[in-house]
Design a protein around this motif. Structure first.
Motif, PDB file in Angstrom:
ATOM      1  N   PHE A   1       0.830  -1.201   0.000  1.00 58.77           N
ATOM      2  CA  PHE A   1       0.000   0.000   0.000  1.00 58.77           C
ATOM      3  C   PHE A   1       0.861   1.246   0.000  1.00 58.77           C
ATOM      4  O   PHE A   1       2.064   1.198   0.254  1.00 58.77           O
ATOM      5  CB  PHE A   1      -0.937  -0.012   1.211  1.00 58.77           C
ATOM      6  CG  PHE A   1      -0.219  -0.058   2.536  1.00 58.77           C
ATOM      7  CD1 PHE A   1      -0.064   1.090   3.298  1.00 58.77           C
ATOM      8  CD2 PHE A   1       0.301  -1.241   3.031  1.00 58.77           C
ATOM      9  CE1 PHE A   1       0.598   1.064   4.519  1.00 58.77           C
ATOM     10  CE2 PHE A   1       0.958  -1.286   4.250  1.00 58.77           C
ATOM     11  CZ  PHE A   1       1.102  -0.135   4.995  1.00 58.77           C
ATOM     12  N   PHE A   2       0.211   2.381  -0.297  1.00 60.28           N
ATOM     13  CA  PHE A   2       0.907   3.664  -0.288  1.00 60.28           C
ATOM     14  C   PHE A   2      -0.078   4.757   0.099  1.00 60.28           C
ATOM     15  O   PHE A   2      -1.293   4.558   0.092  1.00 60.28           O
ATOM     16  CB  PHE A   2       1.576   3.965  -1.637  1.00 60.28           C
ATOM     17  CG  PHE A   2       0.652   3.896  -2.815  1.00 60.28           C
ATOM     18  CD1 PHE A   2      -0.060   5.008  -3.230  1.00 60.28           C
ATOM     19  CD2 PHE A   2       0.518   2.714  -3.533  1.00 60.28           C
ATOM     20  CE1 PHE A   2      -0.909   4.956  -4.324  1.00 60.28           C
ATOM     21  CE2 PHE A   2      -0.325   2.643  -4.642  1.00 60.28           C
ATOM     22  CZ  PHE A   2      -1.036   3.772  -5.033  1.00 60.28           C
ATOM     23  N   THR A   3       0.446   5.919   0.410  1.00 59.79           N
ATOM     24  CA  THR A   3      -0.378   7.053   0.792  1.00 59.79           C
ATOM     25  C   THR A   3      -0.870   7.777  -0.454  1.00 59.79           C
ATOM     26  O   THR A   3      -0.119   7.998  -1.396  1.00 59.79           O
ATOM     27  CB  THR A   3       0.431   8.034   1.667  1.00 59.79           C
ATOM     28  OG1 THR A   3       0.945   7.328   2.790  1.00 59.79           O
ATOM     29  CG2 THR A   3      -0.436   9.177   2.165  1.00 59.79           C
ATOM     30  N   SER A   4      -2.139   8.111  -0.440  1.00 61.22           N
ATOM     31  CA  SER A   4      -2.745   8.918  -1.496  1.00 61.22           C
ATOM     32  C   SER A   4      -3.188  10.242  -0.872  1.00 61.22           C
ATOM     33  O   SER A   4      -2.955  10.483   0.310  1.00 61.22           O
ATOM     34  CB  SER A   4      -3.939   8.175  -2.119  1.00 61.22           C
ATOM     35  OG  SER A   4      -4.923   7.930  -1.140  1.00 61.22           O
ATOM     36  N   PHE A   5      -3.823  11.085  -1.658  1.00 62.62           N
ATOM     37  CA  PHE A   5      -4.303  12.367  -1.137  1.00 62.62           C
ATOM     38  C   PHE A   5      -5.605  12.729  -1.823  1.00 62.62           C
ATOM     39  O   PHE A   5      -5.757  12.556  -3.033  1.00 62.62           O
ATOM     40  CB  PHE A   5      -3.277  13.489  -1.360  1.00 62.62           C
ATOM     41  CG  PHE A   5      -3.725  14.800  -0.802  1.00 62.62           C
ATOM     42  CD1 PHE A   5      -3.662  15.051   0.562  1.00 62.62           C
ATOM     43  CD2 PHE A   5      -4.243  15.786  -1.634  1.00 62.62           C
ATOM     44  CE1 PHE A   5      -4.101  16.268   1.085  1.00 62.62           C
ATOM     45  CE2 PHE A   5      -4.676  16.992  -1.120  1.00 62.62           C
ATOM     46  CZ  PHE A   5      -4.604  17.233   0.244  1.00 62.62           C
ATOM     47  N   SER A   6      -6.551  13.246  -1.055  1.00 66.81           N
ATOM     48  CA  SER A   6      -7.835  13.676  -1.593  1.00 66.81           C
ATOM     49  C   SER A   6      -7.947  15.194  -1.500  1.00 66.81           C
ATOM     50  O   SER A   6      -7.872  15.762  -0.409  1.00 66.81           O
ATOM     51  CB  SER A   6      -8.985  13.045  -0.797  1.00 66.81           C
ATOM     52  OG  SER A   6     -10.204  13.681  -1.126  1.00 66.81           O
TER      53      SER A   6
END
Length: 169
Positions: free
Chosen positions: A79-84
């Motif tokens: 997994f990895f970090t996303s941004f909204s």
């Protein structure tokens, strides 16, 4: 189960732990097993050095958690970090979740997703998201049993290969 990604979590089904550099070969084997399950073994281009760089290089792109059962690796989540921009908060994007067929039905997939959910909450993430192949009914049923909902109004697009290069030119 630990609330910290650096910790080791233990349960009746499996022990979860963050992947370490020594796990690269096992992770790559799991990726190949997943690709075979998804009927796309020919699409895996990643090599052990590429995976090592992505997970443990100077600017890691992703993280992985391994599940071990009966003294052997049984599955993983990458997994990895996303941004909204809508929530103004990070999210976690689950790229791959896979449990070896012999280890299925023991709660390992649920334990991996619970670990990621706890990590998302710990980091203040707005959501945990992933994609699933539309023919993978067992996975869809499993995800929906956890309360996950499909985003039917969204269609995922991809640029790769010649199309990506052409647009970049």
């Amino acid at each position: 189960m630990s609330d910290h990604s650096a910790g080791v979590a233990s349960g009746a089904a499996a022990t979860l732990r963050p992947a370490a550099p020594a796990d690269i070969a096992a992770l790559l084997d799991l990726v190949h097993a997943l690709a075979l399950y998804e009927k796309a073994p020919h699409e895996v281009e990643m090599t052990a050095p590429m995976l090592h760089e992505a997970l443990f290089g100077p600017q890691p792109l992703a993280r992985a958690v391994l599940a071990e059962a009966d003294g052997a690796v049984a599955g993983f989540a990458l997994f990895f970090t996303s941004f909204s921009t809508w929530t103004g908060r990070a999210g976690l994007y689950l790229e791959d979740l896979f449990v070896l067929p012999a280890a299925r039905g023991r709660g390992i997939g649920r334990a991996l997703l619970r670990h990621l959910a706890r990590e998302a909450v710990r980091l203040g993430c707005a959501r945990l998201e992933w994609s699933v192949l539309d023919w993978n009914r067992p996975a869809i049923d499993f995800y929906q049993s956890l309360g996950a909902v499909p985003l039917d109004e969204w269609t995922r697009y991809r640029l790769k290969g010649e199309a990506l290069a052409a647009l970049a030119a």
